[in-house]
Design an enzyme around this catalytic site. Structure first.
Site, PDB file in Angstrom:
ATOM      1  N   ASP A  13      37.915  -7.121  84.960  1.00  0.00           N
ATOM      2  CA  ASP A  13      39.154  -7.765  84.498  1.00  0.00           C
ATOM      3  C   ASP A  13      39.055  -9.290  84.504  1.00  0.00           C
ATOM      4  O   ASP A  13      40.063  -9.973  84.700  1.00  0.00           O
ATOM      5  CB  ASP A  13      40.367  -7.335  85.351  1.00  0.00           C
ATOM      6  CG  ASP A  13      40.488  -5.832  85.448  1.00  0.00           C
ATOM      7  OD1 ASP A  13      40.271  -5.171  84.421  1.00  0.00           O
ATOM      8  OD2 ASP A  13      40.789  -5.336  86.542  1.00  0.00           O
ATOM      9  N   LYS A  16      36.667 -10.756  79.945  1.00  0.00           N
ATOM     10  CA  LYS A  16      35.418 -10.777  79.164  1.00  0.00           C
ATOM     11  C   LYS A  16      35.686 -10.649  77.674  1.00  0.00           C
ATOM     12  O   LYS A  16      34.992 -11.249  76.864  1.00  0.00           O
ATOM     13  CB  LYS A  16      34.493  -9.638  79.616  1.00  0.00           C
ATOM     14  CG  LYS A  16      33.976  -9.806  81.036  1.00  0.00           C
ATOM     15  CD  LYS A  16      33.102  -8.643  81.456  1.00  0.00           C
ATOM     16  CE  LYS A  16      33.837  -7.359  81.682  1.00  0.00           C
ATOM     17  NZ  LYS A  16      34.791  -7.346  82.794  1.00  0.00           N
ATOM     18  N   GLY A  40      38.761  -2.051  79.851  1.00  0.00           N
ATOM     19  CA  GLY A  40      39.838  -2.438  78.951  1.00  0.00           C
ATOM     20  C   GLY A  40      39.634  -3.892  78.580  1.00  0.00           C
ATOM     21  O   GLY A  40      39.790  -4.764  79.416  1.00  0.00           O
ATOM     22  N   HIS A  41      39.201  -4.137  77.350  1.00  0.00           N
ATOM     23  CA  HIS A  41      38.911  -5.516  76.932  1.00  0.00           C
ATOM     24  C   HIS A  41      39.963  -5.955  75.913  1.00  0.00           C
ATOM     25  O   HIS A  41      40.175  -5.292  74.910  1.00  0.00           O
ATOM     26  CB  HIS A  41      37.500  -5.600  76.350  1.00  0.00           C
ATOM     27  CG  HIS A  41      36.438  -5.338  77.380  1.00  0.00           C
ATOM     28  ND1 HIS A  41      35.107  -5.266  77.094  1.00  0.00           N
ATOM     29  CD2 HIS A  41      36.532  -5.140  78.718  1.00  0.00           C
ATOM     30  CE1 HIS A  41      34.423  -5.031  78.208  1.00  0.00           C
ATOM     31  NE2 HIS A  41      35.270  -4.944  79.199  1.00  0.00           N
ATOM     32  N   GLN A 223      33.388  -3.619  83.330  1.00  0.00           N
ATOM     33  CA  GLN A 223      33.678  -3.792  84.746  1.00  0.00           C
ATOM     34  C   GLN A 223      33.067  -5.125  85.228  1.00  0.00           C
ATOM     35  O   GLN A 223      32.922  -6.028  84.442  1.00  0.00           O
ATOM     36  CB  GLN A 223      33.176  -2.608  85.596  1.00  0.00           C
ATOM     37  CG  GLN A 223      33.919  -1.297  85.334  1.00  0.00           C
ATOM     38  CD  GLN A 223      33.441  -0.567  84.105  1.00  0.00           C
ATOM     39  OE1 GLN A 223      32.251  -0.377  83.929  1.00  0.00           O
ATOM     40  NE2 GLN A 223      34.345  -0.157  83.260  1.00  0.00           N
TER      41      GLN A 223
END
Ligand code: IMP
Length: 430
Positions: A13, A16, A40-41, A223
């Site tokens: 988180d 990125k 989750g990007h 991650q």
């Protein structure tokens, strides 16, 4: 330089997605090498917010070919949802633009059910997984029972799915969890196979050929360093190698690809973590609320995948230094500097103190079970809103001092800083 690796330097988180988006403008390929839809990007382009869990966020740029590498675990339901979402947003998703390694593993509903059942069994000692079936899919891979993307091309694919469900049901039964209907899942995966086929490729060969031809490959870690299965805060980690060297095995690249690679470590200006596990610089109460936000803004600290509130704390310079070393980070991208505006002072952890002295490198890494207390230094804060700043010299002096100190703790320079969620809210280091 043709290989750029963007890696999270904390517990995930770090932001990125938006950093990948910045670099992707100059790239030809955007590739993911680990994890699955636990990631989750987020990329914000004007009023549009792209939240991607599986497909590399570089795909938003029209010239990019997106690669899902062999180190990944792919939930086809999420993949198809994401493909549809991108198409609706006007992004082309064709077999020419999206390539999935035949050697990536498939996640099935059985993996998700096992993830939930195992977490329930762990009770108080639970890891706080995302529930996406990541651990069980990698378990099957390691025990050589996994179902790979390429298996969907085989005539006996449905038999393999059936065997996998039967085997998983045995474990679910032992865990006291409901069993799954194998006929229904076989039927679902028969359709999955047909839809996947045009996208399946030898992505290792494709990337190798691209690099040989001087193409630019942007690699997107999922991650963060401290969630790495080998080098993170074990056992409170994910089940893959999140660190930059994992990009080689996770994409099927040889060591020669790393020769002139550039590793960019993404670090949030403070520390966050979602799920259980050690967090020595964690803060609570009002300060935690101040750093986390209330959840009303998309950039507040709530999980992109699970919506869980993230734990927050001061930046840990010892763990950042560790991340720099084990990833081979060349330079840093610092995100969310704007969130620190308005704090009177800002703390930074520069060392750990234990019975046997003070350490700037933990003697047995971040999972060291012995007790250490963080040693903080306190720097002055700044009151100015930095979200409109685009030039390094326009940042408040106190913010520059904070960034310089962060860089000196890490031992590498800061290349750019993000001061907001929007694509252009980036301050390159002059
Ligand atoms: P899993 O990857 O779902 O097995 O979860 C293992 C641990 O990694 C849990 O603490 C999760 O909260 C954490 N985790 C997994 N993916 C992410 C991510 O993308 N960002 C932050 N934490 C993650």
């Amino acid at each position: 330089m043709t290989l750029q690796v963007i890696v999270g330097a904390q517990w995930g988180d770090e932001g990125k997605g938006r950093i990948v988006d910045w670099f992707a403008e100059q790239a030809d390929f955007s590739a993911r090498y680990n994890g699955g839809d636990n990631a989750g990007h987020t990329v914000t382009v004007g009023s549009r917010i792209f939240k991607l869990h599986l497909i590399p966020s570089g795909i938003i740029h029209p010239q990019i070919i997106a690669i899902l590498g062999n180190g990944m675990v792919v939930n086809p339901t999420t993949l198809f949802e994401e493909m549809d979402f991108l198409r609706q947003a006007g992004i082309s998703v064709t077999p020419e633009r999206l390539r999935i390694s035949y050697a990536a593993h498939l996640i099935t509903p059985a993996h998700q059910a096992l993830d939930r059942a195992l977490e329930a069994q762990r009770g108080k000692g639970s890891i706080g997984t995302t529930g996406r079936g990541i651990g069980p899919a990698y378990t099957d891979k390691a025990t050589r029972r996994g179902v790979r993307v390429g298996d969907s091309l085989a005539p006996d694919f449905c038999d393999r799915i059936e065997d996998h469900i039967t085997e998983s049901n045995r474990t679910l039964r032992m865990l006291g969890a409901p069993e799954l209907d194998s006929a229904e899942i076989c039927d679902q995966y028969r359709k999955v196979a047909a839809r996947l086929e045009p996208y399946i490729a030898d992505t290792s060969l494709e990337l190798h050929t691209a690099l040989q031809a001087g193409k630019k490959v942007l690699v997107e870690g999922a991650q963060g360093t401290l969630l790495d299965i080998d080098l993170g805060t074990y056992p409170f980690v994910t089940s893959s190698n999140t660190t930059a060297p994992g990009a080689l095995t996770g994409l099927g690249l040889g060591l020669d690809a790393a020769r002139d690679a550039r590793v960019i470590g993404v670090v949030k200006a403070f520390q966050t973590r979602v799920g259980s596990g050690p967090f020595p610089t964690e803060v609570f109460d009002d300060l935690a609320l101040r750093l986390r936000g209330t959840g009303e803004h998309p950039w507040d600290e709530y999980g992109t995948t699970t919506g869980r509130p993230r734990r927050v704390g001061w930046l840990d310079g010892v763990l950042l230094r560790y991340a720099t070393r084990i990833n081979g980070i060349h330079e840093l991208a610092v995100t969310k500097l704007d969130i620190l505006s308005g704090l009177e002072s800002i703390k930074l952890c520069r060392a750990y103190r234990g019975q046997d002295g003070e350490f700037t490198d933990l003697p047995f890494g971040p999972a060291d079970p012995r007790r250490y207390e963080p040693v903080f230094e306190e720097l002055p804060g700044w009151s100015e809103n930095v979200s409109d700043v685009r030039e390094w010299n326009d940042l408040p002096k106190a913010a520059q001092t904070y960034l310089d100190r962060l860089a000196s703790l890490a031992g590498v320079p800061v290349r750019l800083v993000s001061v907001g969620a929007e694509r252009e809210q980036i301050v390159p280091h002059s």
